[in-house]
Motif scaffolding. Structure first.
Motif, PDB file in Angstrom:
ATOM      1  N   GLN A  13     -11.686 -33.087 -79.736  1.00 43.99           N
ATOM      2  CA  GLN A  13     -11.026 -33.961 -80.687  1.00 43.99           C
ATOM      3  C   GLN A  13     -10.018 -33.147 -81.505  1.00 43.99           C
ATOM      4  N   ALA A  14      -9.040 -33.830 -82.047  1.00 45.46           N
ATOM      5  CA  ALA A  14      -8.062 -33.171 -82.917  1.00 45.46           C
ATOM      6  C   ALA A  14      -8.786 -32.490 -84.084  1.00 45.46           C
ATOM      7  N   GLY A  15      -8.330 -31.282 -84.413  1.00 37.82           N
ATOM      8  CA  GLY A  15      -8.937 -30.509 -85.481  1.00 37.82           C
ATOM      9  C   GLY A  15     -10.003 -29.540 -85.012  1.00 37.82           C
ATOM     10  N   ALA A  16     -10.442 -29.700 -83.788  1.00 39.33           N
ATOM     11  CA  ALA A  16     -11.484 -28.827 -83.236  1.00 39.33           C
ATOM     12  C   ALA A  16     -10.892 -27.506 -82.754  1.00 39.33           C
ATOM     13  N   SER A  17     -11.791 -26.636 -82.302  1.00 41.37           N
ATOM     14  CA  SER A  17     -11.391 -25.328 -81.779  1.00 41.37           C
ATOM     15  C   SER A  17     -11.801 -25.213 -80.321  1.00 41.37           C
ATOM     16  N   LEU A  18     -11.096 -24.360 -79.609  1.00 46.58           N
ATOM     17  CA  LEU A  18     -11.397 -24.110 -78.206  1.00 46.58           C
ATOM     18  C   LEU A  18     -10.954 -22.686 -77.888  1.00 46.58           C
ATOM     19  N   ARG A  19     -11.688 -22.049 -76.972  1.00 42.30           N
ATOM     20  CA  ARG A  19     -11.402 -20.671 -76.606  1.00 42.30           C
ATOM     21  C   ARG A  19     -11.211 -20.610 -75.104  1.00 42.30           C
ATOM     22  N   ILE A  20     -10.073 -20.076 -74.666  1.00 41.70           N
ATOM     23  CA  ILE A  20      -9.843 -19.905 -73.241  1.00 41.70           C
ATOM     24  C   ILE A  20      -9.653 -18.425 -72.950  1.00 41.70           C
ATOM     25  N   SER A  21     -10.074 -18.031 -71.747  1.00 42.37           N
ATOM     26  CA  SER A  21     -10.064 -16.619 -71.378  1.00 42.37           C
ATOM     27  C   SER A  21      -9.316 -16.395 -70.076  1.00 42.37           C
ATOM     28  N   CYS A  22      -8.812 -15.188 -69.947  1.00 43.08           N
ATOM     29  CA  CYS A  22      -8.119 -14.775 -68.730  1.00 43.08           C
ATOM     30  C   CYS A  22      -8.659 -13.411 -68.329  1.00 43.08           C
ATOM     31  N   GLU A  23      -9.349 -13.375 -67.198  1.00 45.10           N
ATOM     32  CA  GLU A  23      -9.878 -12.110 -66.704  1.00 45.10           C
ATOM     33  C   GLU A  23      -8.862 -11.512 -65.736  1.00 45.10           C
ATOM     34  N   ILE A  24      -8.541 -10.243 -65.977  1.00 51.12           N
ATOM     35  CA  ILE A  24      -7.465  -9.585 -65.236  1.00 51.12           C
ATOM     36  C   ILE A  24      -8.039  -8.553 -64.277  1.00 51.12           C
ATOM     37  N   SER A  25      -7.585  -8.602 -63.032  1.00 50.84           N
ATOM     38  CA  SER A  25      -7.909  -7.579 -62.041  1.00 50.84           C
ATOM     39  C   SER A  25      -6.621  -6.854 -61.688  1.00 50.84           C
ATOM     40  N   GLY A  26      -6.691  -5.527 -61.620  1.00 52.40           N
ATOM     41  CA  GLY A  26      -5.486  -4.752 -61.359  1.00 52.40           C
ATOM     42  C   GLY A  26      -4.841  -4.305 -62.662  1.00 52.40           C
ATOM     43  N   ARG A  27      -3.745  -3.561 -62.541  1.00 47.60           N
ATOM     44  CA  ARG A  27      -3.066  -3.012 -63.714  1.00 47.60           C
ATOM     45  C   ARG A  27      -1.975  -3.973 -64.187  1.00 47.60           C
ATOM     46  N   ALA A  28      -2.233  -4.585 -65.321  1.00 42.88           N
ATOM     47  CA  ALA A  28      -1.259  -5.521 -65.890  1.00 42.88           C
ATOM     48  C   ALA A  28      -0.701  -4.958 -67.183  1.00 42.88           C
ATOM     49  N   GLY A  29       0.538  -5.276 -67.446  1.00 38.19           N
ATOM     50  CA  GLY A  29       1.152  -4.871 -68.703  1.00 38.19           C
ATOM     51  C   GLY A  29       0.919  -5.941 -69.748  1.00 38.19           C
ATOM     52  N   TYR A  90      -2.950 -24.769 -69.412  1.00 39.06           N
ATOM     53  CA  TYR A  90      -2.652 -23.449 -69.950  1.00 39.06           C
ATOM     54  C   TYR A  90      -2.741 -22.412 -68.837  1.00 39.06           C
ATOM     55  N   TYR A  91      -1.690 -21.607 -68.726  1.00 40.79           N
ATOM     56  CA  TYR A  91      -1.602 -20.588 -67.689  1.00 40.79           C
ATOM     57  C   TYR A  91      -1.572 -19.194 -68.299  1.00 40.79           C
ATOM     58  N   CYS A  92      -2.323 -18.296 -67.683  1.00 39.97           N
ATOM     59  CA  CYS A  92      -2.262 -16.891 -68.028  1.00 39.97           C
ATOM     60  C   CYS A  92      -1.220 -16.234 -67.122  1.00 39.97           C
ATOM     61  N   ALA A  93      -0.425 -15.329 -67.686  1.00 41.93           N
ATOM     62  CA  ALA A  93       0.621 -14.675 -66.911  1.00 41.93           C
ATOM     63  C   ALA A  93       0.738 -13.222 -67.336  1.00 41.93           C
ATOM     64  N   ALA A  94       1.144 -12.367 -66.428  1.00 35.39           N
ATOM     65  CA  ALA A  94       1.233 -10.946 -66.737  1.00 35.39           C
ATOM     66  C   ALA A  94       2.545 -10.351 -66.242  1.00 35.39           C
ATOM     67  N   ARG A  95       3.017  -9.391 -67.006  1.00 31.40           N
ATOM     68  CA  ARG A  95       4.179  -8.602 -66.602  1.00 31.40           C
ATOM     69  C   ARG A  95       3.669  -7.323 -65.935  1.00 31.40           C
ATOM     70  N   PRO A  96       4.467  -6.694 -65.100  1.00 38.16           N
ATOM     71  CA  PRO A  96       4.051  -5.427 -64.474  1.00 38.16           C
ATOM     72  C   PRO A  96       3.688  -4.385 -65.528  1.00 38.16           C
ATOM     73  N   SER A  97       2.788  -3.463 -65.159  1.00 36.56           N
ATOM     74  CA  SER A  97       2.268  -2.494 -66.115  1.00 36.56           C
ATOM     75  C   SER A  97       3.342  -1.568 -66.684  1.00 36.56           C
ATOM     76  N   ILE A  98       4.444  -1.350 -65.966  1.00 37.21           N
ATOM     77  CA  ILE A  98       5.480  -0.444 -66.458  1.00 37.21           C
ATOM     78  C   ILE A  98       6.368  -1.116 -67.511  1.00 37.21           C
TER      79      ILE A  98
END
Length: 122
Positions: A13-29, A90-98
């Protein structure tokens, strides 16, 4: 190769809280969250690097908090005071580690997760 797996979406409902997670494998920046509502373009939400630095969109600043850490490299988006306008995939996205520069542009992120649905009802 970097792989991203999101979890934690749901319906609240509006006003509530939510937590989303992104588990990363490999070297992400820099890792960011983007969201896409039906019929709209994918937009930047927040990003974090390996240090304490973060970047937020104006629409979520003060309500959402992005963090990173853990034995498994995990990025968490804590979403408080949710509004119906926050409804999106909602999408998790990563840039290269460098790459160490923050960006709000989705084209600057090479790796993407499959997305998780967040629905906020009024």
């Amino acid at each position: 190769q970097v792989q991203l797996v999101e979890s934690g979406g749901g319906s609240v409902q509006a006003g509530a809280s939510l937590r989303i997670s992104c588990e990363i494998s490999g070297r992400a920046g820099i890792v960011g969250w983007f969201r896409q509502a039906p019929g709209k373009e994918r937009q930047f939400v927040a990003a974090v690097n390996h240090g304490p630095n973060t970047l937020y969109s104006d629409s979520v600043k003060g309500r959402f908090t992005i963090s990173r850490g853990g034995a498994k490299d995990t990025v968490v988006l804590q979403m408080n005071s949710l509004k119906p306008d926050d409804t999106a995939v909602y999408y998790c996205a990563a840039r290269p580690s460098i790459v160490t520069v923050f960006s709000r542009e989705r084209t600057q992120y090479r790796y993407w997760g499959q997305g998780t649905q967040v629905t906020v009802s009024s």
